[in-house]
Design a protein around this motif. Structure first.
Motif, PDB file in Angstrom:
ATOM      1  N   LEU A 148       0.983  -1.212  -0.131  1.00  0.00           N
ATOM      2  CA  LEU A 148      -0.261  -0.088   0.221  1.00  0.00           C
ATOM      3  C   LEU A 148       0.920   1.146  -0.256  1.00  0.00           C
ATOM      4  O   LEU A 148       0.541   2.193  -0.954  1.00  0.00           O
ATOM      5  N   GLY A 149       2.026   1.335   0.703  1.00  0.00           N
ATOM      6  CA  GLY A 149       2.943   2.346   0.836  1.00  0.00           C
ATOM      7  C   GLY A 149       3.637   2.765  -1.067  1.00  0.00           C
ATOM      8  O   GLY A 149       3.958   3.696  -0.847  1.00  0.00           O
ATOM      9  N   VAL A 150       3.813   1.530  -1.657  1.00  0.00           N
ATOM     10  CA  VAL A 150       4.872   1.376  -2.683  1.00  0.00           C
ATOM     11  C   VAL A 150       3.504   1.787  -3.865  1.00  0.00           C
ATOM     12  O   VAL A 150       3.907   3.091  -4.460  1.00  0.00           O
ATOM     13  N   TYR A 151       2.501   1.782  -3.497  1.00  0.00           N
ATOM     14  CA  TYR A 151       0.942   1.982  -4.778  1.00  0.00           C
ATOM     15  C   TYR A 151       0.923   4.255  -4.499  1.00  0.00           C
ATOM     16  O   TYR A 151       1.096   4.663  -5.331  1.00  0.00           O
ATOM     17  N   THR A 152       1.229   3.871  -2.936  1.00  0.00           N
ATOM     18  CA  THR A 152       0.774   5.268  -2.728  1.00  0.00           C
ATOM     19  C   THR A 152       1.352   6.404  -2.922  1.00  0.00           C
ATOM     20  O   THR A 152       1.418   7.239  -3.775  1.00  0.00           O
ATOM     21  N   GLN A 153       2.580   5.805  -2.695  1.00  0.00           N
ATOM     22  CA  GLN A 153       4.584   6.237  -3.603  1.00  0.00           C
ATOM     23  C   GLN A 153       4.487   6.529  -4.965  1.00  0.00           C
ATOM     24  O   GLN A 153       4.162   7.740  -5.550  1.00  0.00           O
ATOM     25  N   MET A 154       4.087   5.420  -5.670  1.00  0.00           N
ATOM     26  CA  MET A 154       4.109   5.266  -7.391  1.00  0.00           C
ATOM     27  C   MET A 154       2.935   6.402  -7.774  1.00  0.00           C
ATOM     28  O   MET A 154       2.789   7.298  -8.606  1.00  0.00           O
ATOM     29  N   LEU A 155       1.207   6.775  -6.907  1.00  0.00           N
ATOM     30  CA  LEU A 155       0.774   7.529  -7.299  1.00  0.00           C
ATOM     31  C   LEU A 155       1.024   9.517  -6.792  1.00  0.00           C
ATOM     32  O   LEU A 155       0.228  10.483  -8.132  1.00  0.00           O
ATOM     33  N   ILE A 156       2.255   9.890  -6.650  1.00  0.00           N
ATOM     34  CA  ILE A 156       2.143  10.493  -7.118  1.00  0.00           C
ATOM     35  C   ILE A 156       2.667  11.756  -8.014  1.00  0.00           C
ATOM     36  O   ILE A 156       1.967  12.191  -8.587  1.00  0.00           O
ATOM     37  N   PRO A 157       4.213  10.333  -8.811  1.00  0.00           N
ATOM     38  CA  PRO A 157       4.182  11.185 -10.318  1.00  0.00           C
ATOM     39  C   PRO A 157       2.968  11.628 -10.706  1.00  0.00           C
ATOM     40  O   PRO A 157       2.798  12.192 -11.596  1.00  0.00           O
ATOM     41  N   ALA A 158       2.209  10.102 -11.595  1.00  0.00           N
ATOM     42  CA  ALA A 158       1.064   9.895 -11.763  1.00  0.00           C
ATOM     43  C   ALA A 158      -0.005  10.904 -11.700  1.00  0.00           C
ATOM     44  O   ALA A 158      -0.572  12.092 -12.740  1.00  0.00           O
ATOM     45  N   SER A 159      -0.431  12.067 -10.235  1.00  0.00           N
ATOM     46  CA  SER A 159      -1.226  13.464  -9.690  1.00  0.00           C
ATOM     47  C   SER A 159      -0.537  13.886 -10.866  1.00  0.00           C
ATOM     48  O   SER A 159      -1.461  14.254 -10.696  1.00  0.00           O
TER      49      SER A 159
END
Length: 952
Positions: A333-344
């Motif tokens: 869940l932490g990795v997924y949330t971190q990867m959402l930052i560049p996508a956002s």
């Protein structure tokens, strides 16, 4: 079937046993086994046992708790209270007393109720099971004098020899004395890492486990023969509480209760109500004054608090407290949330690009230009009149925010993002496996579930009744065929139910649009589409949330009737069914708007009707992408706010409040009980039981689908997912730390079937986004017009090119508008969105050549886009190694070091053996030169001339 005499249904008097008296003896505090169970009946909770974390002696730690219900009579309670005053004398004379139920009777009043046979049966099962636990080496202590009436607790402690034995059986990797240096970066990489560490220091959790380590202990599967390899200086902390509870749980599952002729482990006993709960204890309190430092309190402060939302998670501490399986979930869940930052960030840029270019978009400018005077055909029969295209100006401008060339780039970017995310997680998973000593770990087959054992027993009893062999019975596909058939029919029915609900919402949209067109004012008619779309989406959202809960329960029931053998099989089948039903439930309305709405409308004069009265819906002049965006955003945000967060916060709070009211009512009945401080196991018993990680994963997987599947229509989806996940991490953390019983730690090296589901969604996202860009948006028609039909190389005239003409005299009888002069002038030709021949053509209203040109371009784009993005994703998958280079080097280094350790040990043994042989040889020579008598050696000790064999 032969039944043990102890379980026969004869009256108690015929067996010479008075059941009521047995209960009374138990209440006083006699053992059911000779010196096997220590009853903890003391006047006040002793501070030495830290209020339930230790046995009454204050030395043996409680590793596990078994909870059971019992019926305690009022006379028995009185005896128990009187027994507290002479507890010491009872304990001193306990060995000389006869066992309960063997001729011992205590006189009770005639008003004493007779105990239920089922309660007596459960008590005998507990008696035998606990005796078997003692034989397995565990130490038990009973406590029935608690604040919770009718609830008894059995505290379990695993001594050192049992822990060592089971750790060897389970092949647990434990740290050895050998320590080695972890390879560090050098040169430029070292400087970059040091700078990054200084920058990120404020967002690092303040826990010891999270600090970067330069040395690591070599780990090796525990062996009692090689205890000298391990650091056993502090035996109390060598096995932490997580490991101890795991070991005890394995013994509980393996230990049997055979008085009902078939094996019963703890899962069967829990299913049959012999025990009501079984759980390990939390380490202590997490709030309050004078609370001793513990891992639970540290997790609450540094992880399960909304005030630290900006910090990294202390994943190693989470794993230490909850186990690898839960640790992997929060790491993922932490990795997924971190990867959402560049996508956002990229999604925001795409959205801002649409906002910046909306005034330069020629098609929307043409639609908003009232000088064009484009008259559109009615949206419904009779009641709807002609309307101006300029009235849909707002919708056209809003569509450009999400339907522009940048969204194509964003779709490609998100496909590559999904592939990169999966590769990044695989590498992170390997790092965690190395840090957590899971390299080489293989999951073994789990113990059979209670329901499976019961079903096998039922089958064996049927065969025994027919005088057949009952050895090695198991369930075959024939036994499960009725369940498989029920599963198939139920899933088809529920999928059909979802489609029927979506169809009902379509009928609502059509009828509501017609009703609003009749009653609305001219200014309000322009907002009919938005009003109908928004209300229909809200209805869809409510239905989706309700059906989600219903489908979750039905999926569990369908899995239960299949009777899977192990918990792993049960979990995988449950996940498959729940995901299938929830996927269909969540995405069916979105699929309808994206791919079906406006495709089967027909044309003026020859419309397609539902029930011979309702016309199929049409897309707005700007396309259906804006409606798809509204649908996706409301369903996604609604599910996250209502279902994921409100339900997760509200329902546990409500349950906690109800339990508080019940306890308050009980306390008011017994003031003496109220004044006592609760034991740790009583506090934990009032917490919610852990229900597994399936609901947590499921909501994140559905969200991942919203982020990737239709991202071409809603570039802000990653941003809203990121904001939700920042809250979700802390919400789940708070739930695990403060509101749930401590789950049994489970070893796992990956996230299991969820990884395959994520990969499947990532592949499906490429295909769906290709079709959304091609068929839902106007991207391809614009390209075709720009390069094939535009006279000056611009988009001027595109809107007129996409509209066909219709002669109003060709309306079917009874379908023409009732008020043809609503616009103030007579209409002879109206326009509609389609590629058809004009009414003055020889083949009027037939499909035109432009339609086939656009369709060919759309299909070509789908093929090119899909293959190109798939190739790029596979290239990313290939170019990024699954195992980081430094981790593979460290794993190899560990193997080499372990070989060196054993080689040195073997060399030491050989040298010692040679030394002993040399000494033996010298002794033999002395015997040849001297008489066979005792001689004094150089060291001054006496030695014999005869040699003796040595055990090495």
């Amino acid at each position: 079937m032969r039944v043990n005499k102890k379980y026969s249904c004869l009256p108690a008097e015929e067996k010479g046993i008075h059941i009521i008296n047995i209960r009374a003896i138990e209440d006083i505090g006699y053992d059911q086994h000779e010196s096997t169970l220590l009853n903890s009946l003391s006047k006040n909770p002793d501070a030495d046992c830290k209020y339930g974390l230790y046995f009454r002696d204050g030395k043996r730690k409680v590793d596990y708790i078994l909870v059971y219900h019992y019926k305690k009579s009022s006379a028995g309670k009185a005896l128990a209270r009187r027994a507290q005053h002479n507890d010491a004398s009872l304990r001193s004379t306990k060995q000389d007393q006869p066992l309960p139920g063997k001729g011992v009777q205590l006189e009770m009043g005639e008003s004493e109720p007779h105990m239920d046979y089922h309660e007596d049966d459960k008590r005998f099962r507990r008696e035998e099971y606990e005796g078997n636990l003692v034989e397995a080496g565990l130490e038990l202590e009973r406590d029935e004098d608690t604040k919770i009436h009718g609830i008894g607790f059995v505290k379990i402690h695993a001594p050192w020899n049992v822990l060592c034995r089971e750790a060897e059986f389970l092949k647990l990797k434990m740290p050895t004395k050998k320590m080695y240096q972890i390879n560090q970066n050098h040169g430029l990489l070292k400087k970059i890492n040091s700078v990054i560490q200084k920058i990120t220091e404020p967002i690092q959790p303040k826990v010891a486990e999270h600090k970067p380590q330069t040395v690591k202990r070599l780990s090796y599967p525990f062996s009692r023969e090689k205890q000298h390899l391990f650091d056993l200086s502090d035996k109390d902390s060598f096995f932490d509480s997580k490991t101890r509870s795991t070991i005890v749980y394995e013994i509980l599952k393996r230990t049997t209760c055979t008085k009902a002729k078939y094996s019963m482990g703890i899962t069967s006993l829990l299913a049959n109500g012999v025990y009501s709960a079984a759980y390990p204890l939390h380490d202590g309190d997490y709030e309050g004054e004078n609370v001793e430092p513990n891992d639970r309190k540290l997790l609450c402060e540094e992880w399960a608090s909304y005030g630290v939302f900006y910090k990294y998670q202390p994943i190693d501490l989470v794993r230490k407290y909850f186990g690898e399986k839960i640790g992997l979930y929060f790491a993922w869940l932490g990795v997924y949330t971190q990867m959402l930052i560049p996508a956002s960030i990229v999604g925001i840029i795409v959205f801002l690009y649409g906002c910046a270019t909306v005034d330069e978009n020629i098609p929307s400018m043409e639609m908003c230009d009232q000088r064009n005077n484009i008259t559109m055909c009615p949206l419904c029969d009779k009641t709807c009149s002609y309307w101006k295209m300029s009235s849909a100006c707002a919708t056209a401008r809003a569509s450009h925010l999400f339907d522009n060339p940048a969204t194509v780039f964003f779709s490609v970017f998100m496909a590559l993002w999904a592939a990169t995310f999966m590769e990044h997680w695989k590498r992170k998973q390997m790092r965690l496996n190395y840090r957590w000593d899971l390299t080489g770990f293989e999951e073994e087959e789990d113990h059979p579930r209670a329901e499976y054992e019961a079903k096998v027993l039922e089958k064996s009893l049927r065969k025994e009744h027919k005088h057949k062999e009952t050895d090695k019975e198991k369930l075959t596909w024939k036994d499960r065929f009725p369940a498989y058939l029920t599963n198939f029919v139920s899933i088809i029915f529920m999928v059909g139910l979802t489609f029927a609900i979506v169809f009902g919402v379509i009928i609502y949209r059509i009828s509501t649009a017609a009703a609003l067109a009749i009653s609305s004012t001219p200014s309000g008619r322009s907002s009919v589409r938005v009003t109908v779309t928004a209300t229909a989406v809200i209805i869809n959202l409510v239905v989706i949330i309700i059906l989600d809960e219903v489908y979750g329960c039905i999926a569990r029931w369908l899995t239960q009737i299949e009777v899977p053998k192990t918990d792993k099989n049960f979990e995988e089948r449950l996940i498959f069914k729940a995901f299938l039903l929830k996927f269909v439930n969540a995405y069916t309305p979105i699929f309808y708007v994206a791919f079906f709405k406006g495709r089967f409308v027909g044309r003026p004069g020859d419309y397609v009707y539902i029930f011979h009265s309702f016309r199929m819906e049409e897309c707005a002049p700007g396309g259906c992408l804006m409606e798809l965006c509204i649908q996706l955003s409301i369903i996604m945000l609604g599910k996250q706010l209502i279902q994921n967060n409100l339900f997760e916060i509200g329902i546990p709070k409500m349950k906690k409040f109800i339990r508080y009211l019940k306890l308050k009512r009980r306390r008011s009945l017994d003031h003496e009980e109220h004044m006592k401080k609760k034991q740790r196991y009583e506090v934990d018993y009032n917490l919610e039981p852990f229900a597994g990680l399936t609901p947590e994963y499921m909501e994140m997987i559905i969200q991942f689908g919203f982020v990737t599947l239709f991202v071409a229509s809603f570039p802000l989806a990653p941003l809203f997912a990121l904001l939700n996940n920042i809250i979700e991490i802390r919400l789940d953390a708070k739930k695990f730390v403060t509101e749930l019983r401590r789950p049994v730690a489970v070893r796992a090296k990956d996230i299991g079937i969820w990884y395959n589901i994520l990969r499947g969604i990532g592949k499906l996202a490429v295909i769906i986004n290709a079709f959304v860009i091609s068929f839902t948006s106007d991207f391809i028609p614009r390209l075709v017009y720009l390069y094939m039909y535009s006279e000056n190389g611009t988009m001027h005239g595109f809107v007129n090119h996409t509209l066909s003409s219709f002669n109003v005299s060709d309306f079917q009888a009874g379908t023409a508008p009732n008020d043809p002069l609503d616009l103030g002038y007579e209409v002879q030709i109206c326009r509609y969105k389609d590629y058809r021949e004009p009414p003055w053509s020889e083949n009027k209203y037939d499909i035109s050549k432009d339609f086939w040109a656009v369709l060919a371009a759309r299909l070509a784009f789908v093929i090119v886009f899909q293959n190109l993005v798939m190739f790029m994703s596979e290239f990313v998958d290939w170019i990024i190694p699954d195992i980081p280079k430094d981790i593979s080097q460290q794993i190899h280094k560990e193997k080499v070091l372990m070989v060196e350790v054993f080689m040195r040990e073997e060399q030491g043994k050989l040298q010692m053996l040679e030394t002993w042989k040399d000494k033996d040889k010298k002794k033999g020579e002395n015997c040849n030169n001297h008489s066979p008598r005792l001689s004094r050696s150089r060291s001054g000790s006496l030695s014999s001339c005869h040699s003796y064999p040595l055990d090495v």
